[in-house]
Motif scaffolding. Structure first.
Motif, PDB file in Angstrom:
ATOM      1  N   LEU A 222     137.855  32.207 -21.987  1.00  0.00           N
ATOM      2  CA  LEU A 222     136.883  31.377 -21.270  1.00  0.00           C
ATOM      3  C   LEU A 222     135.788  30.871 -22.195  1.00  0.00           C
ATOM      4  O   LEU A 222     135.374  29.707 -22.123  1.00  0.00           O
ATOM      5  CB  LEU A 222     136.243  32.174 -20.127  1.00  0.00           C
ATOM      6  CG  LEU A 222     137.065  32.405 -18.866  1.00  0.00           C
ATOM      7  CD1 LEU A 222     136.313  33.332 -17.919  1.00  0.00           C
ATOM      8  CD2 LEU A 222     137.370  31.088 -18.160  1.00  0.00           C
ATOM      9  N   GLY A 223     135.327  31.730 -23.082  1.00  0.00           N
ATOM     10  CA  GLY A 223     134.201  31.385 -23.941  1.00  0.00           C
ATOM     11  C   GLY A 223     134.502  30.318 -24.957  1.00  0.00           C
ATOM     12  O   GLY A 223     133.601  29.595 -25.390  1.00  0.00           O
ATOM     13  N   THR A 224     135.754  30.185 -25.366  1.00  0.00           N
ATOM     14  CA  THR A 224     136.116  29.170 -26.358  1.00  0.00           C
ATOM     15  C   THR A 224     136.420  27.824 -25.720  1.00  0.00           C
ATOM     16  O   THR A 224     136.601  26.834 -26.442  1.00  0.00           O
ATOM     17  CB  THR A 224     137.322  29.626 -27.200  1.00  0.00           C
ATOM     18  OG1 THR A 224     138.362  30.078 -26.318  1.00  0.00           O
ATOM     19  CG2 THR A 224     136.934  30.765 -28.135  1.00  0.00           C
TER      20      THR A 224
ATOM     21  N   THR B 121     135.117  23.128 -20.428  1.00  0.00           N
ATOM     22  CA  THR B 121     136.332  22.779 -19.681  1.00  0.00           C
ATOM     23  C   THR B 121     136.460  23.649 -18.431  1.00  0.00           C
ATOM     24  O   THR B 121     136.713  23.145 -17.331  1.00  0.00           O
ATOM     25  CB  THR B 121     137.572  22.950 -20.558  1.00  0.00           C
ATOM     26  OG1 THR B 121     137.445  22.115 -21.711  1.00  0.00           O
ATOM     27  CG2 THR B 121     138.836  22.577 -19.807  1.00  0.00           C
ATOM     28  N   ALA B 122     136.285  24.970 -18.600  1.00  0.00           N
ATOM     29  CA  ALA B 122     136.394  25.879 -17.460  1.00  0.00           C
ATOM     30  C   ALA B 122     135.333  25.557 -16.410  1.00  0.00           C
ATOM     31  O   ALA B 122     135.619  25.562 -15.201  1.00  0.00           O
ATOM     32  CB  ALA B 122     136.250  27.320 -17.935  1.00  0.00           C
ATOM     33  N   TYR B 123     134.129  25.275 -16.843  1.00  0.00           N
ATOM     34  CA  TYR B 123     133.029  24.968 -15.917  1.00  0.00           C
ATOM     35  C   TYR B 123     133.345  23.720 -15.095  1.00  0.00           C
ATOM     36  O   TYR B 123     133.239  23.730 -13.856  1.00  0.00           O
ATOM     37  CB  TYR B 123     131.740  24.770 -16.712  1.00  0.00           C
ATOM     38  CG  TYR B 123     130.554  24.336 -15.877  1.00  0.00           C
ATOM     39  CD1 TYR B 123     129.770  25.269 -15.208  1.00  0.00           C
ATOM     40  CD2 TYR B 123     130.228  22.991 -15.752  1.00  0.00           C
ATOM     41  CE1 TYR B 123     128.690  24.872 -14.441  1.00  0.00           C
ATOM     42  CE2 TYR B 123     129.147  22.579 -14.982  1.00  0.00           C
ATOM     43  CZ  TYR B 123     128.380  23.525 -14.330  1.00  0.00           C
ATOM     44  OH  TYR B 123     127.324  23.124 -13.555  1.00  0.00           O
TER      45      TYR B 123
ATOM     46  N   MET C 157     144.367  29.439 -17.354  1.00  0.00           N
ATOM     47  CA  MET C 157     144.387  28.109 -17.967  1.00  0.00           C
ATOM     48  C   MET C 157     143.804  28.146 -19.374  1.00  0.00           C
ATOM     49  O   MET C 157     144.378  27.589 -20.323  1.00  0.00           O
ATOM     50  CB  MET C 157     143.594  27.119 -17.112  1.00  0.00           C
ATOM     51  CG  MET C 157     143.539  25.705 -17.685  1.00  0.00           C
ATOM     52  SD  MET C 157     142.270  24.656 -16.906  1.00  0.00           S
ATOM     53  CE  MET C 157     140.773  25.310 -17.696  1.00  0.00           C
ATOM     54  N   CYS C 158     142.657  28.815 -19.539  1.00  0.00           N
ATOM     55  CA  CYS C 158     142.021  28.881 -20.857  1.00  0.00           C
ATOM     56  C   CYS C 158     142.835  29.744 -21.826  1.00  0.00           C
ATOM     57  O   CYS C 158     142.830  29.488 -23.044  1.00  0.00           O
ATOM     58  CB  CYS C 158     140.600  29.416 -20.723  1.00  0.00           C
ATOM     59  SG  CYS C 158     139.471  28.250 -19.916  1.00  0.00           S
TER      60      CYS C 158
END
Length: 410
Positions: free
Chosen positions: A330-332, A336-338, A397-398
């Motif tokens: 998620l952090g990388t 996009t995730a947001y 997804m990430c």
């Protein structure tokens, strides 16, 4: 100062290998944001996952400042790396302007999608990504063109000046406005929002905005707190560097709580009105981003970063521990995730599904009532499990993007 001059703040920060802790910290924050913003039930969730209506702060109210803080941590390292590649200050500033503009446009899209209730007169201008863009641009200019002493003076002036404005300066036509929820549409922030953005606001019937212009000024200091963390780490990940972060964290939390008037501590939350009164009191309040809130959340961010560094980067391993990998994913790809999770959530709330009695409800509510609630009798727990299930979709997804080395950068 000449545009190509290299001042001390940027050149003195060495370019490190990528800090795994920062990716994990960012990923944990994104995951927490999904649990907060995408709750299964519209009400009845756990109290720590709810925003405080006005004065105070729950862990939910730590999330946004943590994002700004992490932008600040990465900023000096990013500038140092690009300078090593030959970039001038002018080139770095142009890149920052371009990146901020993209963030701002994405924020407008995020806040107004799916554009069903907004008009050209009322679409919302302020928002989370918009504030990040503003603070990132201001922080970049400060790092590029000012010394550390000047940056400290700017931060102090913003915090003290903001308090003085709200506490002592009369609003035109209204006088000095109390810092209470009843006057949210009449304080200096609301006055400036209405003057500059009219009805393009998200609160109080388009009369003010929690991400408005005036409260964005102390938000710059939240980002600067991240820059201070980068300075603490410029000599490497040493015991002394971690100690500096811990002491900064303790001092920040204590200073924010004292300036906030010793607001009641309840578990991990600060709730309600100040315990003491006085002209110097500036209550911890996310909605108007008070200076005490800046110090308090900066302190928590310094402590959280120190903890992540201690656990993950003190003795680095070839791969992150299994528990941390979802947060690395998620952090990388945090932006996009947001954005994608936000769009998906809104679509699920719009998609209507017919119930057994012939009535219709959103697909999101259908899942809560027909999948999670029957399995889990507790309403708060069912809501939380629903949110976790939704967040895990975006972790997957990430993870897929990470394994294929797909990283969306602005």
């Amino acid at each position: 100062m000449n545009a190509n001059t290299v001042p001390r703040p940027a050149t003195s920060v060495a370019t490190p290998t990528r800090l795994r802790a920062l990716d994990v910290f960012r990923g944990v924050t994104i995951f927490a944001m999904m649990l907060v913003n995408k709750q299964g039930a519209h009400d009845g969730g756990y109290a720590p996952l709810q925003h405080v209506p006005w004065h105070g702060a729950t862990p939910t109210d730590w999330i946004f400042p943590f994002f700004l803080f992490m932008v600040g941590v990465a900023l000096p390292f990013s500038i140092a790396r690009r300078r090593q590649q030959g970039a001038t200050n002018a080139e770095l500033m142009r890149h920052a302007v371009s990146r901020a503009a993209i963030l701002f446009v994405l924020g407008i899209f995020d806040k107004n999608f799916p554009f069903l209730t907004q008009t050209l007169d009322t679409f919302r201008i302020p928002g989370v990504l918009q504030r990040i863009a503003f603070c990132y641009l201001a922080g970049t200019a400060l790092v590029l063109y000012t010394s550390r002493r000047t940056q400290a003076l700017v931060a102090s002036s913003l915090l003290v000046g903001y308090w003085g404005l709200l506490a002592f300066v009369p609003v035109p036509g209204l006088g000095v406005v109390p810092m209470t929820r009843e006057f949210a549409s009449q304080n200096w922030g609301a006055w400036l929002d209405q003057l500059t953005m009219g009805r393009h606001l998200g609160y109080g019937g388009h009369t003010w905005d929690a991400n408005g212009l005036l409260s964005s000024l102390p938000s710059i200091v939240t980002l600067q707190a991240g820059i201070v963390a980068a300075w603490a780490l410029e000599g490497g990940l040493t015991r002394a560097a971690l100690s500096r972060l811990v002491w900064l964290g303790v001092a920040g939390v204590a200073a924010g709580w004292v300036w906030g008037g010793f607001q009641p501590l309840i578990g991990l939350a600060i709730l309600g009105e100040p315990s003491v009164q006085g002209a110097w009191v500036f209550p911890i309040n996310k909605m108007i981003w008070t200076s005490s809130y800046v110090l308090y959340t900066a302190g928590l961010a310094w402590l959280s970063l120190a903890a992540c560094l201690w656990v993950l980067d003190r003795r680095p391993t070839p791969e992150a521990p299994a528990w941390a990998r979802p947060f690395v994913y998620l952090g990388t790809n945090a932006i996009t995730a947001y954005l994608v999770s936000g769009v998906a959530s809104k679509l699920l709330h719009l998609w209507k599904v017919a119930g057994a009695d012939g009535t219709s409800m959103s697909a999101w509510d259908w899942a809560q009532h027909h999948v999670f609630a029957p399995l889990i009798p507790s309403v708060p727990l069912a809501s939380l499990v629903h949110s976790i299930a939704f967040a895990l979709i975006w972790v997957a997804m990430c993870a897929w993007m990470y394994r294929r080395r797909i990283f969306v950068k602005l």
